[in-house]
Write a protein that holds these residues in place. Structure first.
Motif, PDB file in Angstrom:
ATOM      1  N   SER A  86       0.890  -1.247  -0.031  1.00 41.16           N
ATOM      2  CA  SER A  86      -0.093   0.072   0.059  1.00 41.16           C
ATOM      3  C   SER A  86       0.906   1.125   0.162  1.00 41.16           C
ATOM      4  CB  SER A  86      -0.755  -0.049   1.429  1.00 41.16           C
ATOM      5  OG  SER A  86      -0.176   0.231   2.256  1.00 41.16           O
ATOM      6  N   GLY A  87       0.284   2.301  -0.215  1.00 39.81           N
ATOM      7  CA  GLY A  87       0.862   3.692  -0.081  1.00 39.81           C
ATOM      8  C   GLY A  87       1.395   3.843   1.502  1.00 39.81           C
ATOM      9  N   MET A  88       0.606   3.588   2.208  1.00 41.81           N
ATOM     10  CA  MET A  88       1.244   3.603   3.533  1.00 41.81           C
ATOM     11  C   MET A  88       2.357   2.896   3.792  1.00 41.81           C
ATOM     12  SD  MET A  88      -0.417   6.044   5.141  1.00 41.81           S
ATOM     13  CE  MET A  88       0.509   6.106   6.548  1.00 41.81           C
ATOM     14  N   VAL A  91       5.213   4.838   2.463  1.00 37.19           N
ATOM     15  CA  VAL A  91       5.814   5.818   3.338  1.00 37.19           C
ATOM     16  C   VAL A  91       6.551   5.476   4.572  1.00 37.19           C
ATOM     17  CG1 VAL A  91       5.082   7.943   4.588  1.00 37.19           C
ATOM     18  CG2 VAL A  91       3.842   7.446   2.474  1.00 37.19           C
ATOM     19  N   TYR A 112      -1.089  13.985   3.596  1.00 36.03           N
ATOM     20  CA  TYR A 112      -2.041  13.026   3.448  1.00 36.03           C
ATOM     21  C   TYR A 112      -2.685  12.885   5.012  1.00 36.03           C
ATOM     22  CZ  TYR A 112      -4.653   8.736   3.748  1.00 36.03           C
ATOM     23  OH  TYR A 112      -5.291   7.349   4.197  1.00 36.03           O
ATOM     24  N   GLU A 156       5.214  16.042   0.242  1.00 34.39           N
ATOM     25  CA  GLU A 156       4.554  15.628  -0.974  1.00 34.39           C
ATOM     26  C   GLU A 156       4.614  16.623  -1.852  1.00 34.39           C
ATOM     27  OE1 GLU A 156       0.302  15.033   0.329  1.00 34.39           O
ATOM     28  OE2 GLU A 156       1.026  13.353   1.787  1.00 34.39           O
ATOM     29  N   ASN A 160      -1.669  16.891  -0.546  1.00 36.71           N
ATOM     30  CA  ASN A 160      -3.327  16.446  -0.292  1.00 36.71           C
ATOM     31  C   ASN A 160      -3.706  17.066   1.010  1.00 36.71           C
ATOM     32  OD1 ASN A 160      -5.610  15.045   0.462  1.00 36.71           O
ATOM     33  ND2 ASN A 160      -4.488  12.849   0.234  1.00 36.71           N
ATOM     34  N   ASP A 185       6.809  12.189  -1.651  1.00 35.61           N
ATOM     35  CA  ASP A 185       5.501  11.492  -1.888  1.00 35.61           C
ATOM     36  C   ASP A 185       5.062  12.208  -3.187  1.00 35.61           C
ATOM     37  OD1 ASP A 185       2.892  10.511  -2.482  1.00 35.61           O
ATOM     38  OD2 ASP A 185       2.654  10.209  -0.156  1.00 35.61           O
ATOM     39  N   THR A 187       2.737  10.991  -5.345  1.00 36.02           N
ATOM     40  CA  THR A 187       1.231  10.488  -5.576  1.00 36.02           C
ATOM     41  C   THR A 187       0.584  11.134  -6.578  1.00 36.02           C
ATOM     42  OG1 THR A 187       1.446   8.896  -3.688  1.00 36.02           O
ATOM     43  CG2 THR A 187      -0.776   9.488  -4.543  1.00 36.02           C
ATOM     44  N   PHE A 188       0.224  12.256  -5.996  1.00 41.93           N
ATOM     45  CA  PHE A 188      -0.715  13.412  -6.850  1.00 41.93           C
ATOM     46  C   PHE A 188      -0.316  13.725  -8.118  1.00 41.93           C
ATOM     47  CE2 PHE A 188      -3.857  15.329  -3.751  1.00 41.93           C
ATOM     48  CZ  PHE A 188      -4.153  13.900  -2.924  1.00 41.93           C
ATOM     49  N   SER A 207       1.664   6.228  -3.832  1.00 38.51           N
ATOM     50  CA  SER A 207       0.502   5.322  -3.410  1.00 38.51           C
ATOM     51  C   SER A 207       0.049   4.981  -4.761  1.00 38.51           C
ATOM     52  CB  SER A 207      -0.558   6.007  -2.546  1.00 38.51           C
ATOM     53  OG  SER A 207      -1.990   5.307  -2.549  1.00 38.51           O
ATOM     54  N   THR A 209      -2.249   2.890  -5.636  1.00 37.58           N
ATOM     55  CA  THR A 209      -3.752   2.799  -5.436  1.00 37.58           C
ATOM     56  C   THR A 209      -4.279   3.931  -6.113  1.00 37.58           C
ATOM     57  OG1 THR A 209      -3.115   2.222  -3.245  1.00 37.58           O
ATOM     58  CG2 THR A 209      -5.509   2.539  -3.861  1.00 37.58           C
ATOM     59  N   LYS A 210      -3.432   5.066  -6.458  1.00 44.48           N
ATOM     60  CA  LYS A 210      -4.175   6.282  -7.124  1.00 44.48           C
ATOM     61  C   LYS A 210      -4.069   6.379  -8.380  1.00 44.48           C
ATOM     62  CE  LYS A 210      -4.461   7.281  -2.614  1.00 44.48           C
ATOM     63  NZ  LYS A 210      -5.567   6.761  -1.895  1.00 44.48           N
ATOM     64  N   ILE A 219      -5.036  -1.873  -4.004  1.00 41.80           N
ATOM     65  CA  ILE A 219      -4.035  -1.110  -3.254  1.00 41.80           C
ATOM     66  C   ILE A 219      -2.704  -1.492  -3.152  1.00 41.80           C
ATOM     67  CG2 ILE A 219      -3.575  -0.749  -0.768  1.00 41.80           C
ATOM     68  CD1 ILE A 219      -6.326   0.347  -1.234  1.00 41.80           C
ATOM     69  N   ALA A 220      -1.914  -0.357  -3.584  1.00 44.40           N
ATOM     70  CA  ALA A 220      -0.247  -0.737  -3.944  1.00 44.40           C
ATOM     71  C   ALA A 220       0.311   0.599  -3.406  1.00 44.40           C
ATOM     72  CB  ALA A 220      -0.234  -1.085  -5.492  1.00 44.40           C
TER      73      ALA A 220
HETATM   74  C1  LIG Z   1      -0.479  11.250  -0.887  1.00 50.81           C
HETATM   75  C2  LIG Z   1      -0.767   9.894  -0.425  1.00 50.81           C
HETATM   76  N1  LIG Z   1       0.190   9.318   0.179  1.00 50.81           N
HETATM   77  C3  LIG Z   1      -0.065   8.203   0.562  1.00 50.81           C
HETATM   78  C4  LIG Z   1      -1.300   7.534   0.637  1.00 50.81           C
HETATM   79  C5  LIG Z   1      -1.729   6.121   1.210  1.00 50.81           C
HETATM   80  O1  LIG Z   1      -1.807   5.473   0.128  1.00 50.81           O
HETATM   81  P1  LIG Z   1      -2.642   3.895   0.450  1.00 50.81           P
HETATM   82  O2  LIG Z   1      -4.181   4.262   0.545  1.00 50.81           O
HETATM   83  O3  LIG Z   1      -2.177   3.260  -0.948  1.00 50.81           O
HETATM   84  O4  LIG Z   1      -2.336   3.410   1.545  1.00 50.81           O
HETATM   85  C6  LIG Z   1      -2.421   8.638   0.299  1.00 50.81           C
HETATM   86  C7  LIG Z   1      -3.822   7.707   0.368  1.00 50.81           C
HETATM   87  O5  LIG Z   1      -4.902   8.597   0.222  1.00 50.81           O
HETATM   88  C8  LIG Z   1      -2.054   9.597  -0.229  1.00 50.81           C
HETATM   89  O6  LIG Z   1      -3.179  10.435  -0.765  1.00 50.81           O
END
Ligand SMILES: Cc1ncc(COP(=O)(O)O)c(C=O)c1O
Length: 441
Positions: A86-88, A91, A112, A156, A160, A185, A187-188, A207, A209-210, A219-220
């Motif tokens: 997962s993204g978490m 991180v 986030y 980030e 977020n 991070d 992700t966005f 993440s 997942t996004k 979820i990844a």
């Molecule tokens: C910027 C950012 N990093 C990490 C995460 C965590 O990702 P995940 O939901 O895949 O664990 C999120 C989740 O919303 C996120 O928005």
């Protein structure tokens, strides 16, 4: 042709995969297996002494997952990548890997909600303290808050939920002046909009997942390393300590750096965190992520163009108090966005409604194309009231610190037709504000 000669759009469908190594299968096969046969005892000996590479067990490596790792590393220009569950996990494993054994991480509140909350609830229990700057844009504050035991700067790239843009190059310089890595991070932004390694980032997390996946069906997470940071500068003994398992043929015990010099960071995540904490990415989820990745540019382009139209529309509405995105007319991030995000600053942003809580709830409930759920980067547009959901763990004071007032709504714009999305929001405005005699907060 080397990977470095190919363009982004070729890499996103081709990198990291050679059909000749997989029975000429055109699609990346799903190696849906927990374990791999060791062959014979000689081979097992070579595998376990790291003199031969081979898959052992899916918790620490799998050929489908490996394609995803190589593909995203190619897209980001990274030396190596590791996929996690997962993204978490991406991180957390990253920050543990850099500050393990005690130390501090310097970051911001503009992250986030889950990340913010874990800073407070989890890291101090593991002897890692988190410092946060008050002002993401104040480089002097960043510089002044680095302490002798600070092990990394974490940001980030597009935050977020407010789409604040970090000055990556300047923050990388500040981190490097202090012999610590810049961890971002991304992700966005996704690697389509921004390549943080080009601007000095040492570690990039996603993440997946996004938007990397983009279809909201797995979820990844991913962790990437630039391969450029000097982990032997004396601040990171976890990379230079000799390890019995890595002894060479003479019996010399090698460190992570000696044994895996081009990718010590991600290898250490694999061998310590995946191996022992175990948030591995399953092969089918890796496959779904690879499938999504094939259309990353096409999706994100359309999402950005839709988002810019919707921002313009929102700015015409008197009930909208503010819009936070570099494309908004009064955004303070225009210059940074021009520099780092010339293709657009993403399709996720927040706006504030001059409305009571009841009206905000009614607004959300009145949309029908926008779905109401906690994800972003999906091909489908979504709306969410961040202060009550994605950032709901934060106290009112923390929400204020993170610049998420109660009137905040977050949109993540998908690839639907922009006119339909605007009509959906228009319907919500009419349903919520048609009676102007109601009090507003
Ligand atoms: C910027 C950012 N990093 C990490 C995460 C965590 O990702 P995940 O939901 O895949 O664990 C999120 C989740 O919303 C996120 O928005």
């Amino acid at each position: 042709m080397g990977v470095s000669d190919l363009s982004f759009d070729t890499l996103k469908v081709r990198a990291g995969y050679d059909p000749r190594e997989h029975n000429f299968s055109v699609a990346v096969p799903v190696y849906q297996t927990a374990s791999f046969d060791l062959g014979d005892t000689d081979r097992a000996g070579r595998l376990f002494s790291f003199s031969e590479f081979g898959y052992l067990y899916t918790r620490v490596g799998n050929p489908t997952v490996d394609v995803l790792e190589k593909r995203v590393a190619a897209l980001d220009g990274a030396a190596a990548a590791i996929a996690v569950g997962s993204g978490m996990a991406a991180v957390t494993y990253t920050l543990f890997n850099v500050a393990e054994g005690g130390g501090r991480v310097l970051t911001t509140a503009q992250v986030y909600g889950g990340t913010f909350d874990s800073f407070k609830k989890i890291y101090p229990n593991f002897n890692i303290d988190i410092d946060q700057v008050e002002d993401l844009d104040n480089l002097e504050e960043w510089r002044s808050k680095i302490k002798p035991d600070t092990k990394a700067v974490f940001i980030e790239t597009i935050s977020n939920p407010n789409a604040a843009i970090a000055d990556i190059e300047a923050l990388a310089e500040i981190a490097h002046e202090n012999d610590i890595p810049l961890i971002v991070d991304n992700t966005f932004a996704t690697p389509y909009l921004l390549n943080p390694i080009k601007y000095g980032a040492d570690i990039v997390v996603y993440s997946a997942t996004k938007a990397l996946n983009g279809h909201g069906n797995a979820i990844a997470g991913l962790i990437l390393e630039s391969g450029k940071f000097n982990w032997a500068n004396g601040k990171f003994p976890q990379f230079t300590a000799p390890i019995y398992m890595f002894r060479d043929s003479t019996g010399h015990e090698r460190s992570f750096l000696e044994a895996f010099g081009s990718a010590p960071f991600t290898t250490r995540v694999r061998m310590n965190y995946l191996a022992y904490f175990g948030a591995a990415l399953g092969p089918f989820d890796a496959y779904l992520t690879l499938l999504g990745l094939e259309t990353l540019s096409e999706r994100v382009q359309k999402q950005v163009s839709n988002a810019e139209k919707i921002i313009k529309y929102l700015e015409t509405k008197e009930e909208v108090a503010w819009v936070r995105h570099p494309a908004a007319k009064d955004s303070k991030y225009k210059l940074l966005a021009q520099k780092y995000l010339p293709k657009g600053a993403g399709a996720i942003f927040s706006f504030g409604l001059n409305a009571t809580e009841e009206q905000i709830n009614n607004f959300i409930d009145s949309t029908s194309i926008f779905s109401y759920h906690a994800n972003v980067g999906d091909a489908r547009s979504l709306i969410i009231n961040s202060p009550k959901t994605t950032h709901g763990e934060l106290t009112p004071e923390e929400q204020e610190f993170a610049k998420i007032p109660p009137e905040t709504l977050r949109l993540s714009i998908g690839i639907e037709d922009a006119n339909d999305l605007i009509a959906d929001l228009d319907k919500a405005f009419k349903s919520t504000f048609s009676d102007k005699s109601e009090d507003v907060a």
